[in-house]
Write a protein that holds these residues in place. Structure first.
Motif, PDB file in Angstrom:
ATOM      1  N   ASN A  71       8.750  14.561  -9.462  1.00 51.31           N
ATOM      2  CA  ASN A  71       9.925  15.251  -8.881  1.00 51.31           C
ATOM      3  C   ASN A  71       9.541  16.501  -8.310  1.00 51.31           C
ATOM      4  N   HIS A  87      16.358  18.611 -20.891  1.00 54.39           N
ATOM      5  CA  HIS A  87      15.445  18.664 -19.755  1.00 54.39           C
ATOM      6  C   HIS A  87      16.011  19.704 -18.882  1.00 54.39           C
ATOM      7  N   ALA A 109      18.837  14.582 -16.255  1.00 54.30           N
ATOM      8  CA  ALA A 109      19.266  13.255 -17.097  1.00 54.30           C
ATOM      9  C   ALA A 109      20.653  13.715 -17.725  1.00 54.30           C
ATOM     10  N   PRO A 163      12.912  20.726 -13.574  1.00 47.48           N
ATOM     11  CA  PRO A 163      12.326  20.616 -14.846  1.00 47.48           C
ATOM     12  C   PRO A 163      11.084  19.571 -14.635  1.00 47.48           C
ATOM     13  N   ALA A 211      11.172  13.660 -22.185  1.00 45.58           N
ATOM     14  CA  ALA A 211      10.593  13.119 -21.071  1.00 45.58           C
ATOM     15  C   ALA A 211       9.564  14.093 -20.220  1.00 45.58           C
TER      16      ALA A 211
HETATM   17  C1  LIG Z   1      10.975  12.218 -16.209  1.00 41.04           C
HETATM   18  C2  LIG Z   1      11.765  13.267 -16.355  1.00 41.04           C
HETATM   19  C3  LIG Z   1      11.597  14.765 -16.162  1.00 41.04           C
HETATM   20  C4  LIG Z   1      10.121  14.990 -15.617  1.00 41.04           C
HETATM   21  O1  LIG Z   1       9.998  14.527 -14.224  1.00 41.04           O
HETATM   22  P1  LIG Z   1       8.332  14.401 -13.668  1.00 41.04           P
HETATM   23  O2  LIG Z   1       8.774  13.969 -12.223  1.00 41.04           O
HETATM   24  O3  LIG Z   1       7.596  13.641 -14.510  1.00 41.04           O
HETATM   25  O4  LIG Z   1       8.023  15.901 -13.399  1.00 41.04           O
HETATM   26  C5  LIG Z   1      12.536  15.745 -16.343  1.00 41.04           C
HETATM   27  N1  LIG Z   1      13.546  15.389 -16.747  1.00 41.04           N
HETATM   28  C6  LIG Z   1      13.945  13.935 -17.303  1.00 41.04           C
HETATM   29  C7  LIG Z   1      15.394  13.871 -18.108  1.00 41.04           C
HETATM   30  C8  LIG Z   1      12.989  12.952 -17.105  1.00 41.04           C
HETATM   31  O5  LIG Z   1      13.360  11.856 -17.439  1.00 41.04           O
END
Ligand SMILES: *Cc1c(COP(=O)(O)O)cnc(C)c1O
Length: 427
Positions: A251, A352, A378, A245, A299
């Motif tokens: 990530n 997410h 998350a 995601p 997010a």
């Molecule tokens: C930050 C976040 C993402 C996205 O991650 P990136 O590294 O910004 O692509 C996805 N899911 C959750 C729950 C996040 O907190």
């Protein structure tokens, strides 16, 4: 190892200086001058030990080299289990067992450890500026809370994060201050980026960044992909493929880097929400940042993903499209995926993670039989007001989240303007 700026106007910089600076002085993002090869055949005994092995070449010549095992032990002190979903070869990589229940805990803790170790006793206080689309604020606040020599200023878009996310980033106090910005995440991120390259602000304050643009966050995120892929390969003799995601692409980029340095990672696919900048680009359109739109997977509400700049520094656009693919998932589909997940996959998932699980379902429908792990970014309890209504039952709170929610909150308002941020820094 030295680090270069994606904009090419910064001399080669040591890791320690790059971590301290956050953003390169020319406004670019730091990237390693080369991607080393890491010849690991097996995961180490613990996630922390695999992290140490993977990160070692990136820390060659760093003052943190000796401390790396301790830094990894401190940051990777909670598990990242690979759990089985109902379907053959379907897995979830659970990255949400940390203090603020999102994958960002790993990298935020690692970065805080690095910055604290690099700090000299007489250094002025460093102000860490954080723009958050929901989870970064709490993770960074938690990682720096009560660390001497650091102040954290969190900017978040008011009304665009979940109530529990807001509570989680407003509950620290002391050296961690939260500001509700009347604007979007992109507004917050733009202010942070501007402040970090503003000559007069930099002269008056020691500023640092903890967004996923920071190398100290990007690099450690390779570790859990490495550890998981090595374990899977040792057990099944096969590469594990990952669905991630994606918002700011930190990530996903870390997973791509882990593959580049030689870890047994198969395909990588990115699942965006309705903010489809990355998906459109990967689908063949010219790269076009857009204003962000609010979604259930807040997010990931990013219209101008910072880490694209790193990826496009390494690869030309066609090569990016050969190595990564991705889709955009709308809120309607997020809802139906969250609702169906307990029966269909045997797991309660957050909005997410649902984007990733939907992509997995698409791959299965198209006949893909390979082993896929969706990064569960998350804990679903962080989004109770969305998830519980859809699945018609309570999601038990993990203990650290329950503790955070029992603390009182405090936050102030900020207009989305440089002047307002400058005043806060001086206060
Ligand atoms: C930050 C976040 C993402 C996205 O991650 P990136 O590294 O910004 O692509 C996805 N899911 C959750 C729950 C996040 O907190």
């Amino acid at each position: 190892m030295n680090y270069l700026s994606t904009r090419g106007q910064t001399p080669p910089t040591s890791l320690d200086d790059a971590i301290t600076a956050g953003l390169a002085p020319d406004g670019g993002l730091f990237v390693p001058e080369a991607l080393p090869s890491v010849a690991l055949q097996q995961p180490a005994d613990s996630l922390a030990d695999t992290a140490t092995a993977v990160l070692a070449p990136f820390f060659a010549g760093s003052a943190l080299n000796q401390a790396l095992p301790d830094l990894c032990a401190e940051a990777f002190n909670f598990p990242a289990p690979l759990t089985k979903l109902h379907g053959d070869n379907d897995y979830l990589l659970e990255l949400f067992h940390g203090l603020t229940a999102a994958f960002k805990d790993y990298a935020a803790r690692f970065l805080a450890g690095c910055m604290a170790a690099l700090r000299q006793p007489n250094d002025p206080v460093t102000t860490i500026l954080v723009a958050t689309s929901g989870d970064t604020g709490a993770a960074v606040g938690s990682a720096f809370h009560q660390r001497e020599g650091f102040r954290v200023v969190i900017l978040y878009p008011h009304g665009l994060v979940s109530p529990r996310q807001a509570h989680g980033l407003e509950c620290f106090g002391g050296n961690v201050q939260a500001y509700r910005v009347d604007g979007t995440f992109d507004d917050c991120q733009k202010l942070v980026k501007q402040a970090l390259v503003d000559e007069s602000l930099r002269a008056a304050h020691r500023l640092g960044s903890a967004n996923s643009i920071s190398l100290g966050r990007l690099l450690p995120q390779m570790a859990y992909y490495a550890h998981t892929a090595l374990g899977f390969h040792a057990q099944h003799g096969e590469r594990l493929n990952f669905i991630i995601p994606t918002g700011n692409l930190g990530n996903g980029l870390a997973c791509w880097m882990a593959k580049q340095i030689g870890l047994p990672i198969g395909d990588i696919q990115l699942a965006c929400n309705a903010n489809d900048t990355v998906a459109c680009f990967l689908g063949g359109e010219a790269y076009t940042p857009k204003p962000s739109v609010p979604t259930l997977a807040n997010a990931m509400d990013v219209g101008a993903p910072s880490n694209m700049e790193r990826l496009r520094w390494w690869l030309d656009d066609d090569a990016v499209r050969q190595q990564l693919s991705g889709i955009s998932v709308d809120d309607l589909t997020i809802r139906s995926t969250v609702r169906a997940a307990p029966a269909q996959h045997g797991q309660v998932i957050c909005p997410h993670t649902a984007c990733g699980v939907h992509l997995l379902e698409q791959l299965r429908q198209s006949g893909d039989k390979r082993p896929w792990a969706v990064a569960a970014t998350a804990h679903p309890a962080k989004f109770d007001e969305v998830v519980e209504r859809l699945i018609q039952r309570r999601v038990p709170l993990p203990k650290p989240l329950a503790q955070a929610l029992s603390r009182p909150t405090q936050a102030a308002w900020m207009r989305p303007e440089m002047g307002a941020l400058a005043a806060i820094l001086t206060s």
